[in-house]
Design a protein around this motif. Structure first.
Motif, short mmCIF file in Angstrom:
data_model
loop_
_atom_site.label_atom_id
_atom_site.label_comp_id
_atom_site.label_asym_id
_atom_site.label_seq_id
_atom_site.Cartn_x
_atom_site.Cartn_y
_atom_site.Cartn_z
N PHE A 1 1.48 -12.07 -19.69
CA PHE A 1 2.81 -10.84 -20.19
C PHE A 1 2.98 -9.71 -21.16
CE2 PHE A 1 5.94 -13.34 -17.81
CZ PHE A 1 5.56 -14.41 -17.14
N PRO A 2 3.53 -8.65 -20.75
CA PRO A 2 3.00 -7.91 -22.09
C PRO A 2 3.96 -8.14 -23.27
CG PRO A 2 4.60 -7.27 -20.68
CD PRO A 2 3.89 -8.05 -19.34
N TYR B 1 -0.43 -3.60 -22.29
CA TYR B 1 -0.69 -4.24 -23.41
C TYR B 1 1.38 -4.62 -24.23
CZ TYR B 1 -5.78 -3.72 -23.68
OH TYR B 1 -6.54 -3.89 -22.45
N GLU B 2 1.69 -3.86 -24.51
CA GLU B 2 2.77 -3.58 -24.72
C GLU B 2 3.83 -2.51 -23.66
OE1 GLU B 2 2.28 -3.42 -28.90
OE2 GLU B 2 4.37 -2.14 -29.56
N ILE B 3 5.03 -2.73 -23.65
CA ILE B 3 6.09 -2.36 -23.35
C ILE B 3 7.20 -1.83 -24.70
CG2 ILE B 3 7.75 -1.94 -21.91
CD1 ILE B 3 6.63 -4.70 -20.36
N GLY B 4 7.28 -0.96 -25.54
CA GLY B 4 8.04 -0.17 -26.76
C GLY B 4 9.42 0.51 -25.84
N LEU C 1 7.98 -14.06 -21.78
CA LEU C 1 7.77 -13.12 -22.59
C LEU C 1 8.95 -12.63 -23.84
CD1 LEU C 1 10.31 -10.79 -19.60
CD2 LEU C 1 8.51 -10.13 -20.73
N ILE C 2 8.36 -12.05 -24.94
CA ILE C 2 8.40 -12.58 -25.87
C ILE C 2 9.09 -10.94 -26.22
CG2 ILE C 2 8.30 -12.79 -28.01
CD1 ILE C 2 6.02 -14.52 -27.62
N PHE C 3 10.22 -11.27 -26.85
CA PHE C 3 10.63 -9.34 -27.21
C PHE C 3 10.23 -9.51 -29.51
CE2 PHE C 3 13.01 -11.00 -23.82
CZ PHE C 3 13.56 -9.85 -23.16
N GLU C 4 10.58 -8.73 -29.05
CA GLU C 4 10.33 -7.89 -30.60
C GLU C 4 11.18 -7.61 -31.12
OE1 GLU C 4 5.63 -7.81 -31.93
OE2 GLU C 4 5.52 -9.63 -30.60
N CYS C 5 11.05 -6.65 -32.41
CA CYS C 5 11.63 -5.53 -32.95
C CYS C 5 11.49 -5.38 -34.20
CB CYS C 5 12.76 -6.23 -33.63
SG CYS C 5 14.56 -4.59 -32.99
N GLU C 6 11.40 -3.91 -34.00
CA GLU C 6 10.48 -3.30 -35.41
C GLU C 6 11.68 -2.21 -36.19
OE1 GLU C 6 5.76 -3.96 -34.65
OE2 GLU C 6 6.60 -1.95 -33.94
N LEU D 1 14.04 -7.70 -15.44
CA LEU D 1 13.44 -8.32 -16.36
C LEU D 1 12.68 -9.78 -15.79
CD1 LEU D 1 15.17 -8.69 -19.99
CD2 LEU D 1 13.40 -7.66 -18.95
N ALA D 2 13.30 -10.26 -15.06
CA ALA D 2 13.07 -11.29 -14.03
C ALA D 2 12.23 -11.15 -12.72
CB ALA D 2 14.27 -11.89 -13.31
N LEU D 3 11.70 -9.87 -12.27
CA LEU D 3 11.04 -9.65 -12.02
C LEU D 3 10.25 -8.88 -12.12
CD1 LEU D 3 11.47 -8.25 -9.23
CD2 LEU D 3 11.70 -5.94 -9.22
N LEU D 4 10.17 -8.18 -13.97
CA LEU D 4 8.84 -8.10 -14.35
C LEU D 4 8.06 -9.08 -14.02
CD1 LEU D 4 6.85 -6.08 -16.46
CD2 LEU D 4 9.05 -7.55 -18.35
N GLU D 5 8.24 -10.88 -14.56
CA GLU D 5 8.01 -11.67 -15.21
C GLU D 5 7.53 -11.57 -13.42
OE1 GLU D 5 9.84 -14.81 -18.14
OE2 GLU D 5 10.74 -14.17 -16.51
N LYS D 6 7.93 -11.95 -12.31
CA LYS D 6 7.87 -12.73 -10.97
C LYS D 6 6.60 -10.92 -10.29
CE LYS D 6 8.88 -12.32 -6.62
NZ LYS D 6 10.03 -11.91 -5.55
N ALA D 7 6.11 -10.17 -11.15
CA ALA D 7 5.48 -9.68 -10.84
C ALA D 7 3.81 -10.18 -11.89
CB ALA D 7 5.54 -7.68 -11.87
N CYS D 8 3.87 -10.68 -13.62
CA CYS D 8 3.34 -10.89 -13.72
C CYS D 8 2.61 -11.93 -13.27
CB CYS D 8 3.78 -11.36 -15.19
SG CYS D 8 3.68 -9.77 -15.95
N GLN D 9 3.28 -13.19 -13.01
CA GLN D 9 2.96 -14.24 -11.95
C GLN D 9 2.59 -13.72 -10.97
OE1 GLN D 9 6.72 -15.69 -12.43
NE2 GLN D 9 6.71 -16.83 -13.91
#
Ligand code: SF4
Length: 511
Positions: free
Chosen positions: A421-422, A391-394, A9-14, A407-415
């Motif tokens: 990861f989005p 692809y992306e979660i804005g 999971l990578i967090f970006e900020c625009e 966020l942990a559940l999101l990681e688990k779902a991807c795995q």
């Protein structure tokens, strides 16, 4: 611009240059939820136009909200805001007689620094109705965070009414089992005195509270000391585990709150109240022995207020959206309350089975969240579990601590689904996002109305994100409604495919 997918999971900020609803829109659902409330939005014509347009036909149904429109003189501080607000509040009291008036501060009151919090206490003692001040302005917050500011303001000023304190003493098994006969005698004496002094006033009303203030200090001190007396009893801990108190916070339609309450009841958990309650006068008891748990991801300020000001124990859990989230939510509550969850695995499996017709439509399809309502992470996690590629979660704002289990559940779902990861983009820039959509060509973009039609005209299927805010999406049974919303544009475009109208704009294939 890179569109490579991360492996963690990578967090970006625009730049935060994105479209969303103004948070004052929360009055639309909160005035319906809290039946004895009245919302007064103190702003300019801009706010009025927005409400009028966004809330559509609701404005013809004599809603319990209104605009206090600031004129030039107010902005130039030539007119005393106090007198004007007093006149309006008296009119509201006369016409609607609410139990609480909620003042919604806007960008203008923020910029001209109107001291709403300073005015409110004086005015409320004059009109005899509590006034809650929430700064749900568009400068600081996005859309659903409006609800967060209102609930945080309620939680901040909340004081348990005298009757709630008496009930608490009365129902406390530790108190009733106590051998301290002096304590019991004291309690009976206090209750009789309180009854005589308070008379027939309705508990929870302002009148009641004013009379309550007139009671002698000693009465309160004795009650407080009786609480601490109980706290010292050795068997207290044991009793607490049996008589846990759980308050859920977040505004959902009554049918959904009943469904969630019943899901917890099946696990032997009694929900002692909701914030907000259907009536302001019936707010649940809050205090250090009360556990609180959120049902929506945008309620981080309310969570902090309940934790710090009311000293409640906060349960941070995934949010009950989708069968996976609902199961995680119940399991976390059970684990905090020392209860063993039962039957959840089968319940979740049955729901997934019942969704199979929709799952066939979405499996392998890609989705792009432009982000405007803070529900994006939960929805993305559920859609990944449904077999979609995100692809992306804005998202306008992420409180990483509050959303950690999600966020942990999101990681688990991807795995679990073996997908990449989005990207998580906080405060997105819609311009860059459109470029990425052009590059990635997702099967579905979840976006606001500003971009929905332009994207459709360029062959990208879209779903209007606001619908997720108003639809019933919580709990096991409503997972089907989420998929109904997600698949609607896919089904519609599939049905219209043979007409050959997928591209309606001449741009040489570019967006
Ligand atoms: S509060 Fe601010 S952002 Fe919201 S409608 Fe009013 S002026 Fe616009």
């Amino acid at each position: 611009m890179s569109t490579l997918f991360p492996e963690t999971l990578i967090f970006e900020c625009e730049t935060g240059n994105y479209h969303t609803f103004c948070p004052i829109s929360c009055v639309a659902w909160l005035y319906q939820k809290v039946e004895d409330s009245f919302f007064l939005v103190i702003g300019t014509k801009t706010c009025g136009y927005f409400l009028q347009n966004a809330l559509g036909v609701m404005i013809f149904a004599e809603p319990r909200y209104a605009m206090a429109e600031l004129e030039e003189v107010d902005v130039a501080a030539k007119l005393e805001s106090y007198d004007e607000l007093k006149r309006l509040c008296f009119q509201i009291k006369q016409d609607r007689n609410p139990t609480v008036i909620v003042w919604i501060g806007t960008c203008t009151t923020e910029v001209i620094q109107t001291d709403l919090e300073g005015i409110a206490p004086t005015l409320e003692s004059e009109i005899g109705i509590p006034i809650v001040v929430a700064r749900a302005n568009g400068l600081d917050y996005a859309f659903t965070q409006g609800e967060d500011t209102v609930l945080a303001a309620i939680a901040h000023r909340y004081q348990p009414s005298y009757s709630q304190k008496l009930n608490k003493i009365e129902t406390s098994s530790a108190f009733l089992n106590s051998d301290d006969s002096l304590l019991k005698l004291n309690y009976i004496r206090q209750k009789t005195l309180a009854k005589n002094t308070i008379g027939e006033s309705q508990p929870g009303t302002f009148k009641f509270l004013t009379k309550l203030k007139q009671l002698s200090q000693t009465l309160f001190l004795k009650i407080t000391s009786s609480f601490s007396e109980q706290d010292r009893l050795p068997q207290k801990q044991k009793e607490k585990q049996k008589d846990h108190q759980l308050v859920l916070f977040g505004s959902v339609p009554n049918t959904v709150s009943t469904q969630l309450t019943m899901e917890l009841q099946k696990q032997g958990i009694n929900v002692t109240g909701w914030l907000p309650s259907p009536r302001y006068a019936d707010l649940p008891f809050l205090g250090k022995e009360v556990h609180v748990c959120a049902i929506n991801p945008f309620l981080s300020r309310t969570a902090t207020t309940l934790l710090r000001r009311q000293k409640c124990s906060l349960i941070t859990a995934p949010f009950p959206i989708g069968p996976d989230g609902t199961r995680g939510w119940i399991e976390k509550i059970c684990s905090v309350l020392n209860l063993l969850p039962h039957g959840l695995e089968k319940r979740e499996a049955d729901i997934w089975k019942s969704l199979e017709d929709y799952l066939q439509l979405v499996r392998g399809k890609s989705v792009f969240f432009m982000g405007d309502n803070l529900l994006e992470i939960c929805l993305a996690r559920f859609l990944i579990r449904c077999g979609m590629i995100v692809y992306e979660i804005g998202i306008p704002y992420i409180d990483k601590k509050f959303q950690a289990p999600e966020l942990a559940l999101l990681e688990k779902a991807c795995q679990q689904m073996n997908v990449l990861f989005p990207r998580l983009v906080e405060r997105p820039d819609n311009y860059y996002q459109v470029q990425r959509i052009r590059e990635l060509q997702p099967d579905l973009a979840i976006t606001g109305m500003a971009h929905a039609n332009p994207l459709e005209a360029r062959g990208v299927s879209t779903k209007w994100s606001v619908e997720f805010t108003f639809a019933q999406i919580h709990g096991f049974t409503n997972a089907r409604d989420i998929l109904e919303l997600v698949t609607r544009p896919l089904r519609r475009n599939k049905a219209l495919d043979r007409l050959g109208w997928t591209q309606l704009v001449k741009t040489n294939g570019d967006i």
